[in-house]
Design an enzyme around this catalytic site. Sequence first.
Site, PDB file in Angstrom:
ATOM      1  N   LYS A  14       0.831  -1.207   0.000  1.00 10.27           N
ATOM      2  CA  LYS A  14       0.000   0.000   0.000  1.00 10.27           C
ATOM      3  C   LYS A  14       0.865   1.257   0.000  1.00 10.27           C
ATOM      4  CE  LYS A  14      -3.701  -0.297   2.344  1.00 10.27           C
ATOM      5  NZ  LYS A  14      -4.657  -0.437   3.476  1.00 10.27           N
TER       6      LYS A  14
ATOM      7  N   ARG B 286      -3.461   3.027   8.652  1.00 14.64           N
ATOM      8  CA  ARG B 286      -3.761   1.745   8.001  1.00 14.64           C
ATOM      9  C   ARG B 286      -2.525   0.863   7.925  1.00 14.64           C
ATOM     10  NH1 ARG B 286      -8.441   2.337   4.339  1.00 14.64           N
ATOM     11  NH2 ARG B 286      -9.112   4.500   4.279  1.00 14.64           N
TER      12      ARG B 286
ATOM     13  N   GLY C  29      -8.331  -7.335   4.956  1.00 16.98           N
ATOM     14  CA  GLY C  29      -9.165  -7.487   6.139  1.00 16.98           C
ATOM     15  C   GLY C  29      -8.509  -8.159   7.319  1.00 16.98           C
TER      16      GLY C  29
ATOM     17  N   MET D  70      -5.674  -7.227   8.984  1.00 16.06           N
ATOM     18  CA  MET D  70      -5.061  -6.342   9.977  1.00 16.06           C
ATOM     19  C   MET D  70      -5.945  -5.112  10.184  1.00 16.06           C
ATOM     20  SD  MET D  70      -1.016  -6.764   9.145  1.00 16.06           S
ATOM     21  CE  MET D  70      -1.196  -6.483   7.397  1.00 16.06           C
TER      22      MET D  70
ATOM     23  N   ARG E  64      -3.779  -1.468  -5.785  1.00 13.81           N
ATOM     24  CA  ARG E  64      -2.962  -2.679  -5.632  1.00 13.81           C
ATOM     25  C   ARG E  64      -3.381  -3.658  -6.712  1.00 13.81           C
ATOM     26  NH1 ARG E  64      -5.745  -4.536   0.095  1.00 13.81           N
ATOM     27  NH2 ARG E  64      -7.854  -4.825  -0.688  1.00 13.81           N
TER      28      ARG E  64
ATOM     29  N   HIS F 249     -16.259  -8.585   2.684  1.00 10.30           N
ATOM     30  CA  HIS F 249     -15.177  -9.423   3.188  1.00 10.30           C
ATOM     31  C   HIS F 249     -15.300 -10.851   2.656  1.00 10.30           C
ATOM     32  CE1 HIS F 249     -13.383 -12.185   6.222  1.00 10.30           C
ATOM     33  NE2 HIS F 249     -12.404 -11.305   6.171  1.00 10.30           N
TER      34      HIS F 249
ATOM     35  N   SER G 154      14.363 -41.160  -8.445  1.00 18.73           N
ATOM     36  CA  SER G 154      13.157 -40.377  -8.162  1.00 18.73           C
ATOM     37  C   SER G 154      13.036 -40.234  -6.655  1.00 18.73           C
ATOM     38  CB  SER G 154      11.908 -41.082  -8.725  1.00 18.73           C
ATOM     39  OG  SER G 154      10.757 -40.319  -8.448  1.00 18.73           O
TER      40      SER G 154
ATOM     41  N   CYS H 245       8.759 -37.541  -7.127  1.00 18.91           N
ATOM     42  CA  CYS H 245       7.401 -38.011  -7.385  1.00 18.91           C
ATOM     43  C   CYS H 245       6.526 -37.974  -6.133  1.00 18.91           C
ATOM     44  CB  CYS H 245       7.409 -39.426  -7.962  1.00 18.91           C
ATOM     45  SG  CYS H 245       8.159 -40.652  -6.886  1.00 18.91           S
TER      46      CYS H 245
ATOM     47  N   TYR I 181      12.957 -33.321 -13.586  1.00 19.82           N
ATOM     48  CA  TYR I 181      11.496 -33.295 -13.693  1.00 19.82           C
ATOM     49  C   TYR I 181      10.855 -33.393 -12.319  1.00 19.82           C
ATOM     50  CZ  TYR I 181      11.420 -38.334 -12.781  1.00 19.82           C
ATOM     51  OH  TYR I 181      11.554 -39.566 -12.197  1.00 19.82           O
TER      52      TYR I 181
END
Length: 874
Positions: free
Chosen positions: A24, A94, A103, A105, A338, A457, A764, A831, A851
């Site tokens: 923010k 804020r 919502g 904090m 934002r 909210h 793997s 895996c 992979y």
Amino acid sequence: MVKVKRIYMFGEGTKEQKNLLGGKGANLSEMKTMGVPVPAGYTITTEMCTDYYANGGKNSDELLADMREYTKRLEEETGKKFGSDTDPLLLSVRSGARVSMPGMMDTILNLGLTDSAVAAMIAKTGNPKFVWDIYRRFIQMFGEVVQGVEYELFDNVLETIKEENGYKGDLELTAADWKSVATQYLAIVAKATGKPFPQDPMVQLEMAVNAVFESWDTPRAVIYRDHNGIAHHWGTAVNVQEMVFGNTGDNSGTGVLFTRNPKTGEKETWGEFLFNAQGEDIVAGIRTPLKLAEFAEVSPKIYKELTDILDNLEAHYHDMQDVEFTIEEGVLFLLQTRNGKRTGAAGIKIAVDMHEEGLLTKKEAVNSIDVNAIDQLLHPVFNEEAMANAEILTTGLAASPGAATGKIVFSSEKAAKIKDETGEKLLLFRKETSPEDIEGMIVCEGFVTQLGGMTSHAAVVARGMGKCCVSGCGELSINEEEGYMTINGVKYPELTPFSIDGTTGNVYAGTIETKDPEFSEEFQTILNWASEIKTLGVKANADNKRDAEQALKFGAEGIGLCRTEHMFFDEERILDVRRMIIADNTADREEALAKILPHQLKDFTELFTAMEGKTVCIRLLDPPLHEFLPQLDEVPEVAKDLGIKPEVLERTLETLHEFNPMLGHRGCRLAVTYPEISVMQAKAIIMAAIAVAKSGKVVKPEIMIPLIATVAELKYLKAFIKETADNLIAEAGIDLDYKIGTMVETPRAALVGGQVGEEAEFISYGTNDLTQMTFGFSRDDAGKFLKEYATKKIIPNDPFAAVDQEGVGQLVEMCTKNAKTSNPNIVIGVCGEHGGEPSSIDFFHRTGLDYVSCSPFRIPVAIVAAAQAELRNK
């Protein structure tokens, strides 16, 4: 000595400084520099929040001195004076973390109001109703957030006044009414705290900043961070900003909007607006807001000014923006921007559209995707045929798309308790949700609220979580105390099955059948782009033809894990498997295995055919044998089917009983004891590969030996598997390449990775078991205590959900390095369940794996995560 910069005026920072200024604060500074009409203010850095906790919940004298200095600078910029008796400067305080936590904090508005400031503002504005209204708001907000006064004490006062005067809404209260409310609120605070409401504005400011820092560590914020993988040590910035007022009259108002539709991704300004209101009125859902189109009709000039700014913001940030704005007496101000939270489908459409509009490259488009939100697209939707007979009980706002069924609950606490005890699917029905409901919202399938709009909210949190939500359901009335709700006068007790559709806003009684979703062209486009970018392979864990075909549709490059034990539980096979287990000699065991062989042959033939030209890695039998036997109360019936006496089966059960089966007689240990099992499976694999190869298709079989701890185990089993395979291939008279490798899932195997690499053609990592054995946590029982570990910050997150990079990860890194040193041609992957988790995928990419393999419906997540890992780590 370099002076520590604890505070930045808006305009001193940039959007790149989110880690220091929070999202923010960084964006407010950026907008100020861009010339966007932003109320003046300053940001206290996230480092000061860290210092606050390091100092035992206390701000340093140096920070307090800086706050006084920067408040004076704010006075100079605004021409108003903080605490003035003539023209007082009022502030909003804020929170602002580096990652949006909507919502979670705290915020305090109208700070700086005192009894004398109220008199000054009435004299200046000539609008006592407005001034007493903002004073009562400030007293209540400060009392609740900063001083811990219970909400109900304030609410009772307001409800009593409305009831006594017959008012239907807050706007009907007069100046005298608001003055009475404020006076009573002051008395409530004095009684609850034992001291008068603070009348020194600087004291108010210091207390408010402390409260925002404290809100970083509230249970709801901690739960939210755990759920979203946000680090607990980051802290929040605090933004102190000049108040502008949307509640001075009909020429003022407040709004929340998105520059594109956060549900669908369509390019349209989407949001809500309230005349004569402050921002919390929209979020709280107390009043029904107007659509932006209605606002545009009433105030076309301001709307044009607003949309011009929105176009500039999108072009500047290259992303859909979530904007809060206020109009004070016809003058427009932007309070924040934002990157907006969106559904998975919307995120994908926005990314592809912005590429086509020239705002994003392909790489930027892929990088903009919230990879966790892709999972939203893979969940079921309601079956149209079942919907044809479904009765709509009521309809609210379609706040977050998707379908969900479950038993209704009316409190988050109850939802969490029931989910923990029974695991049932639940739907949370509330008058309105608040940040305190976060734990219940996490465990429920979807939400319905009586109040609230599209930016309430419940709606915002649902879209962020990928859950469906129906809000503003006015025909709904909930009696939480007595455990029932009514819709159009009909009572429904808690735990009644319901179904909700967040795409239409419809609410139904009963359970409606669901079906798999359909996928958009944009979805496939993103997957194609991500596949072009990534270097890490993505394979599937698949045990049957259906899963293999689904994985292929999503772009799997092969099968990284086929669990053969999953094939043994079919009714046609389980009896022969049990005959094999109760056999007390090799001949009988081989006879039973001979009956299982055709079934395995069929399974593997289907997999090789489906995955033509792609690798298929088949793991030999892994679990302990007792898992295939019946429970004690089922013994008589199963013994009869087997044609043996019950006591024989009971004796086998007793013999195979293990105190710690996950560390017992399983994996390669079974094969060492009963080599004939592995011989049968190797025969089935190679015979199937030969049959498919002879049909003209390319076959790439891989045989994986599970759970080794020593290289000697691997050598012993590899020898007779290779002999079996080579003999079959020679008899068939064809060329067939196959690989024999192993699953590294014990710490010792990882430690001798160099030796393993000399023998194995592939490795793997079974990270589920590797995590279990490294931590000494049972993955089946760890849920009983891991919550406490996370709450008490003993571990940062569940190591079975995201790979533990410091411990388990070190074993993976060491083994990978040593195995590739001893065998540069070895192929290494993972895996376990971590193969589909984005932060784990980033780690495996950095570690140099070839992979990852995951469940079919995690393939799209893994592909995009692998592409983002490539872009992030270049």
